[in-house]
Design a protein around this motif. Structure first.
Motif, PDB file in Angstrom:
ATOM      1  N   LEU A 122      11.690  -9.334  21.619  1.00 12.29           N
ATOM      2  CA  LEU A 122      11.735  -9.196  22.936  1.00 12.29           C
ATOM      3  C   LEU A 122      13.084  -8.911  23.412  1.00 12.29           C
ATOM      4  CD1 LEU A 122       9.705 -12.038  24.514  1.00 12.29           C
ATOM      5  CD2 LEU A 122       9.188  -9.404  24.600  1.00 12.29           C
ATOM      6  N   ASP A 123      14.265  -9.531  22.769  1.00 14.67           N
ATOM      7  CA  ASP A 123      15.511  -9.373  23.233  1.00 14.67           C
ATOM      8  C   ASP A 123      15.955  -7.671  22.791  1.00 14.67           C
ATOM      9  OD1 ASP A 123      15.898 -11.977  24.344  1.00 14.67           O
ATOM     10  OD2 ASP A 123      16.958 -12.429  22.659  1.00 14.67           O
ATOM     11  N   ARG A 124      15.614  -7.297  21.609  1.00 16.65           N
ATOM     12  CA  ARG A 124      15.818  -5.918  21.227  1.00 16.65           C
ATOM     13  C   ARG A 124      14.970  -5.108  22.216  1.00 16.65           C
ATOM     14  NH1 ARG A 124      17.186  -9.147  16.969  1.00 16.65           N
ATOM     15  NH2 ARG A 124      18.649  -8.492  15.750  1.00 16.65           N
ATOM     16  N   LEU A 125      13.709  -5.414  22.575  1.00 12.56           N
ATOM     17  CA  LEU A 125      12.864  -4.521  23.508  1.00 12.56           C
ATOM     18  C   LEU A 125      13.796  -4.317  24.771  1.00 12.56           C
ATOM     19  CD1 LEU A 125       8.987  -4.723  23.703  1.00 12.56           C
ATOM     20  CD2 LEU A 125      10.365  -4.532  25.767  1.00 12.56           C
ATOM     21  N   ARG A 163      15.495   3.568  26.464  1.00 14.46           N
ATOM     22  CA  ARG A 163      15.473   4.505  25.233  1.00 14.46           C
ATOM     23  C   ARG A 163      14.186   5.271  24.706  1.00 14.46           C
ATOM     24  NH1 ARG A 163      20.462   1.832  21.760  1.00 14.46           N
ATOM     25  NH2 ARG A 163      21.876   1.138  23.346  1.00 14.46           N
ATOM     26  N   LYS A 164      14.237   5.859  23.905  1.00 15.30           N
ATOM     27  CA  LYS A 164      13.005   6.707  23.565  1.00 15.30           C
ATOM     28  C   LYS A 164      12.082   5.790  22.842  1.00 15.30           C
ATOM     29  CE  LYS A 164      14.962  11.462  23.451  1.00 15.30           C
ATOM     30  NZ  LYS A 164      15.198  12.527  22.755  1.00 15.30           N
ATOM     31  N   LEU A 165      10.817   6.135  22.984  1.00 19.67           N
ATOM     32  CA  LEU A 165       9.648   5.328  22.160  1.00 19.67           C
ATOM     33  C   LEU A 165       9.818   5.725  20.709  1.00 19.67           C
ATOM     34  CD1 LEU A 165       6.963   3.931  23.309  1.00 19.67           C
ATOM     35  CD2 LEU A 165       5.743   6.018  22.347  1.00 19.67           C
ATOM     36  N   VAL A 166       9.832   4.495  19.989  1.00 23.03           N
ATOM     37  CA  VAL A 166       9.991   4.600  18.533  1.00 23.03           C
ATOM     38  C   VAL A 166       8.594   4.384  17.822  1.00 23.03           C
ATOM     39  CG1 VAL A 166      10.822   3.598  16.335  1.00 23.03           C
ATOM     40  CG2 VAL A 166      12.038   3.610  18.393  1.00 23.03           C
ATOM     41  N   VAL A 167       8.173   5.777  17.107  1.00 20.63           N
ATOM     42  CA  VAL A 167       6.833   5.856  16.758  1.00 20.63           C
ATOM     43  C   VAL A 167       7.149   5.621  15.034  1.00 20.63           C
ATOM     44  CG1 VAL A 167       4.635   7.242  16.167  1.00 20.63           C
ATOM     45  CG2 VAL A 167       5.765   7.089  18.511  1.00 20.63           C
ATOM     46  N   THR A 168       6.464   4.790  14.429  1.00 23.19           N
ATOM     47  CA  THR A 168       7.008   4.443  12.997  1.00 23.19           C
ATOM     48  C   THR A 168       5.619   4.617  12.242  1.00 23.19           C
ATOM     49  OG1 THR A 168       8.663   2.809  13.707  1.00 23.19           O
ATOM     50  CG2 THR A 168       7.618   2.689  11.341  1.00 23.19           C
ATOM     51  N   LEU A 169       5.899   5.243  10.744  1.00 24.34           N
ATOM     52  CA  LEU A 169       4.650   5.436  10.052  1.00 24.34           C
ATOM     53  C   LEU A 169       4.903   4.516   8.870  1.00 24.34           C
ATOM     54  CD1 LEU A 169       4.550   8.467  11.632  1.00 24.34           C
ATOM     55  CD2 LEU A 169       4.310   9.320   9.470  1.00 24.34           C
ATOM     56  N   VAL A 170       3.781   3.669   8.600  1.00 24.42           N
ATOM     57  CA  VAL A 170       4.138   2.736   7.415  1.00 24.42           C
ATOM     58  C   VAL A 170       2.800   2.814   6.646  1.00 24.42           C
ATOM     59  CG1 VAL A 170       3.989  -0.024   7.252  1.00 24.42           C
ATOM     60  CG2 VAL A 170       4.786   1.112   9.406  1.00 24.42           C
ATOM     61  N   GLY A 171       3.133   2.712   5.443  1.00 29.56           N
ATOM     62  CA  GLY A 171       2.039   2.976   4.547  1.00 29.56           C
ATOM     63  C   GLY A 171       2.443   2.839   3.095  1.00 29.56           C
ATOM     64  N   PRO A 172       1.450   2.627   2.219  1.00 30.65           N
ATOM     65  CA  PRO A 172       1.967   2.310   0.691  1.00 30.65           C
ATOM     66  C   PRO A 172       2.206   3.472  -0.095  1.00 30.65           C
ATOM     67  CG  PRO A 172      -0.539   2.453   1.155  1.00 30.65           C
ATOM     68  CD  PRO A 172       0.000   2.518   2.460  1.00 30.65           C
ATOM     69  N   SER A 173       2.687   3.273  -1.128  1.00 29.03           N
ATOM     70  CA  SER A 173       2.960   4.203  -2.142  1.00 29.03           C
ATOM     71  C   SER A 173       1.762   5.256  -2.170  1.00 29.03           C
ATOM     72  CB  SER A 173       3.710   3.880  -3.595  1.00 29.03           C
ATOM     73  OG  SER A 173       3.896   4.846  -4.328  1.00 29.03           O
ATOM     74  N   GLY A 174       1.988   6.445  -2.245  1.00 29.81           N
ATOM     75  CA  GLY A 174       1.136   7.352  -2.582  1.00 29.81           C
ATOM     76  C   GLY A 174       0.028   7.799  -1.415  1.00 29.81           C
ATOM     77  N   SER A 175       0.185   7.192  -0.429  1.00 31.63           N
ATOM     78  CA  SER A 175      -0.634   7.313   0.849  1.00 31.63           C
ATOM     79  C   SER A 175      -0.254   8.748   1.641  1.00 31.63           C
ATOM     80  CB  SER A 175      -0.673   6.297   1.855  1.00 31.63           C
ATOM     81  OG  SER A 175       0.781   6.167   2.382  1.00 31.63           O
ATOM     82  N   GLN A 203      20.808   3.044  18.145  1.00 34.38           N
ATOM     83  CA  GLN A 203      20.236   1.823  17.794  1.00 34.38           C
ATOM     84  C   GLN A 203      19.602   1.528  16.672  1.00 34.38           C
ATOM     85  OE1 GLN A 203      17.294   0.266  20.672  1.00 34.38           O
ATOM     86  NE2 GLN A 203      18.343  -1.667  20.741  1.00 34.38           N
ATOM     87  N   LEU A 204      18.859   2.184  16.126  1.00 31.53           N
ATOM     88  CA  LEU A 204      18.243   1.975  14.817  1.00 31.53           C
ATOM     89  C   LEU A 204      19.309   2.234  13.858  1.00 31.53           C
ATOM     90  CD1 LEU A 204      15.341   4.832  15.045  1.00 31.53           C
ATOM     91  CD2 LEU A 204      15.217   2.253  15.251  1.00 31.53           C
ATOM     92  N   PHE A 215       5.857   6.488  29.512  1.00 32.15           N
ATOM     93  CA  PHE A 215       4.706   5.763  28.728  1.00 32.15           C
ATOM     94  C   PHE A 215       5.577   4.751  27.807  1.00 32.15           C
ATOM     95  CE2 PHE A 215       2.694   5.408  24.503  1.00 32.15           C
ATOM     96  CZ  PHE A 215       1.179   5.247  25.068  1.00 32.15           C
ATOM     97  N   SER A 216       6.810   4.939  27.468  1.00 30.70           N
ATOM     98  CA  SER A 216       7.385   3.972  26.727  1.00 30.70           C
ATOM     99  C   SER A 216       7.559   2.359  27.479  1.00 30.70           C
ATOM    100  CB  SER A 216       9.143   4.384  26.408  1.00 30.70           C
ATOM    101  OG  SER A 216       9.622   4.379  27.591  1.00 30.70           O
ATOM    102  N   VAL A 217       7.787   2.436  28.725  1.00 30.75           N
ATOM    103  CA  VAL A 217       7.729   1.674  29.684  1.00 30.75           C
ATOM    104  C   VAL A 217       6.650   0.666  29.464  1.00 30.75           C
ATOM    105  CG1 VAL A 217       8.233   0.389  31.789  1.00 30.75           C
ATOM    106  CG2 VAL A 217       9.440   2.064  31.124  1.00 30.75           C
ATOM    107  N   ASP A 218       5.314   1.207  29.729  1.00 29.63           N
ATOM    108  CA  ASP A 218       4.033   0.697  29.494  1.00 29.63           C
ATOM    109  C   ASP A 218       3.703   0.166  28.190  1.00 29.63           C
ATOM    110  OD1 ASP A 218       3.674   1.411  32.228  1.00 29.63           O
ATOM    111  OD2 ASP A 218       2.625   3.132  31.679  1.00 29.63           O
ATOM    112  N   ARG A 219       3.910   0.989  27.173  1.00 28.95           N
ATOM    113  CA  ARG A 219       3.763   0.440  25.695  1.00 28.95           C
ATOM    114  C   ARG A 219       4.520  -0.855  25.629  1.00 28.95           C
ATOM    115  NH1 ARG A 219       0.082   0.097  24.594  1.00 28.95           N
ATOM    116  NH2 ARG A 219      -0.866   0.611  26.402  1.00 28.95           N
TER     117      ARG A 219
END
Length: 594
Positions: free
Chosen positions: A52-55, A61-73, A113-114, A278-282
């Motif tokens: 929350l503090d970092r949020l 700042r801009k919305l961060v959209v992160t891709l997460v997946g296993p090897s080979g996906s 920030q990242l 949208f970033s504020v709402d998300r």
């Protein structure tokens, strides 16, 4: 502009409310520290507060959209396709393909920030004109969740997710129901609102279209819903490679069909997530989801313990009631030592209320009782030898009579009562402790210091109960034996003789007659005899109505009644913690506020 600022202020206020709620939950968990699950959940609260503090820090700042997946996906390929640059994130057959977080944005400063949070060695920022459409979004790719460098990569992934606003969870369409990947993501996805989650099943072009639409995707959607208990914003089948500038298809492995929801995914990111505001709402919805997740987790864990905790509380209540009965019995067993003090205190009550000649004698008698039981014995009827011995030992017994009064005041059985109480609890506590341990309490609960009433507090409480009962019963007895009619009845004979002697003296005085000394001597002794007779009769009435044994019995009855009505367990930390856990399971954190 003003509307946007007002929305931001409202959102900031809501974030502070969420933070306060999580802090309250953390304090509640701190208060049930003997319950082992509370330790882990307390750490989850601390981690959530950091999120929350970092949020808040990146609120504008801009919305961060992160891709997460296993090897080979095909996660890196998906980022390249979304960015429109084939070589943005390394892809291929070499594993792990992604060793750093790769950030795609319009300007390097957008990902500052990242860089600060992850460290420059763990992130590569790619600023490109191709990201012109991503005015309000940063796309990032993360290392594989199951790479050979798992120990080094997982902390990086964890930090990246903590700094994210939207997760795109990438699965391999040829083996989407990989339990290890689903389980890895489970604790993370629950920290996000469902609208902030997108599931992308990649490589769908490798599968037969009928099997994909009729079996694989519906079955996978149910699987994800059951595994995560969160409904994502979308579950999409995509072929990322098809959208590279140079897909490099093997001639023998061309796409089996053109069913592909890549455009829908791209529209979500560019059209929806990239929207101003949208970033504020998300972020606000993610914060609320974070709070709800923590509350639900605590409630779910607490519900598991209800049966054992109810049993433990029942055992504690039964053992405490029996221990208190044993303690009260200790007071009764010491009653004979209390009787002299009770007798003195009763006469002190009467001396304050009685008037007239008999009242004077009651006051004198009270002083005699205070001075010592020896003189009191001398003035009672009985064996002359015992009367003489009583007179000689009056001074020696003075200290004893004072001790008797002090014992009556504080309840001289308090020490024995505490010993009896602790002994009864000690016999019952091992079984209670084992029941608590079944409810996942720490094994340290076996220690005697956790038992109800451990130490001096019960002895002090019993003394207070005794004092209250003692004073109340004495006051009642004093009022009953000091009524106006009773005082008139016992004072009237003495007042009659005094009045008659006085009337004769006055009549003879005014007539000029002088009464003899024998008259006054006889009148004096008559008054004394009548006074003592009235007083002795009063003592008989006192003995019948409120004798030491009767009064002591009433005091003990009052003590027992008070003890039976008291809930002393409410002061015991273990009892408090067990009840808090039960309430958390029944009503959640809201139940503790009512």
């Amino acid at each position: 502009m003003m509307e946007a600022q007002m929305a931001r202020l409202r959102a900031m206020g809501e974030l502070e409310t969420v933070r306060t709620d999580i802090l309250g939950l953390a304090e509640t968990l701190e208060g049930i520290s003997l319950w082992r699950p509370a330790v882990g959940m307390r750490k989850a609260c601390d981690e959530s507060l950091l999120m929350l503090d970092r949020l808040v820090e990146r609120f504008d700042r801009k919305l961060v959209v992160t891709l997460v997946g296993p090897s080979g996906s095909g996660k890196s390929t998906l980022l390249n396709a979304l960015a429109g640059e084939d070589n943005l994130s390394p892809s291929g057959h070499r594993r792990p393909t992604t060793q750093q977080v790769v950030a795609f944005c319009r300007q390097s400063a957008d990902a500052g920030q990242l860089m600060d949070e992850l460290g420059p060695e763990n992130i590569r920022i790619h600023a490109s004109q191709a990201a012109e459409a991503l005015e309000n979004v940063i796309l990032i790719d993360t290392p594989d969740t199951d790479s050979t460098h798992h120990d080094r990569h997982v902390p990086i992934i964890h930090k990246a997710i903590r700094l994210s606003d939207v997760l795109v969870c990438v699965f391999d369409g040829e083996n989407p129901k990989r339990r290890d990947h689903t389980d890895f993501l489970a604790p993370y996805v629950r920290l996000f609102n469902g609208e902030s989650l997108v599931v992308a099943v990649n490589k769908c072009d490798r599968l037969a279209e009928s099997e994909l639409t009729g079996t694989i995707m519906p079955d996978f959607s149910r699987y994800i819903g059951d595994a995560w208990s969160v409904e994502p914003a979308a579950v999409l089948c995509v072929s990322a490679r098809s959208h590279l500038k140079d897909p490099g298809w093997d001639r023998e492995a061309v796409p089996k069909h053109d069913r592909n929801q890549f455009d829908q995914l791209q529209q979500l990111i560019v059209g929806t997530f990239n929207r101003s505001g949208f970033s504020v709402d998300r972020r606000l919805e993610n914060a609320r989801s974070l709070r709800e997740y923590l509350w639900q987790t605590v409630q779910t864990e607490a519900k598991k313990e209800k049966k054992d905790l109810d049993a433990a509380i029942g055992q504690m209540a039964a053992s405490e009631a029996e221990a208190m009965r044993q303690a009260v019995t200790a007071f009764r067993g010491d009653g004979h030592a209390l009787m002299p003090g009770i007798n003195v205190r009763l006469y002190q009550q009467l001396a304050q209320r009685w008037l007239g000649p008999v009242g004077w004698l009651v006051a004198v008698w009270t002083r005699i009782l205070v001075f010592g039981t020896g003189i009191a014995s001398l003035l009672r009827f009985g064996n002359p030898v015992r009367q003489i011995v009583g007179a000689v030992s009056a001074v020696r017994h003075y200290a004893d009579s004072k001790k008797a009064m002090d014992a009556a005041d504080r309840g001289s059985g308090a020490g024995m009562a505490l010993q009896r109480y602790d002994s009864a609890i000690a016999r019952a506590w091992p079984d209670i402790a084992e029941t608590l341990i079944k409810a996942r309490f720490a094994t340290s609960v076996r220690e005697a210091r956790h038992a109800p009433g451990y130490g001096e507090e019960i002895g002090q409480r019993l003394s207070l109960v005794w004092n209250d009962a003692f004073e109340n019963e004495l006051a009642k007895a004093g009022r009953r034996l000091s009524g106006g009619l009773l005082q008139l009845v016992f004072n009237l004979p003495v007042l009659g003789v005094l009045g008659y002697a006085g009337w004769l003296t006055a009549v003879n005085f005014f007539s000029g007659s002088i009464l003899s000394s024998n008259f006054f001597l006889h009148a004096f002794w008559t008054i004394v005899l009548v006074l003592f007779l009235s007083f002795f009769l009063l003592q008989a009435v006192i003995r019948l109505a409120a004798g030491k044994e009767r009064l002591l019995a009433r005091i003990f009855s009052s003590v027992r009644e008070t003890v039976d009505q008291q809930h002393n367990l409410s002061e015991n930390p273990v009892w408090k913690q067990a009840n808090t856990i039960i309430r958390l399971g029944d009503w959640g954190i809201g139940g503790l506020r009512d």
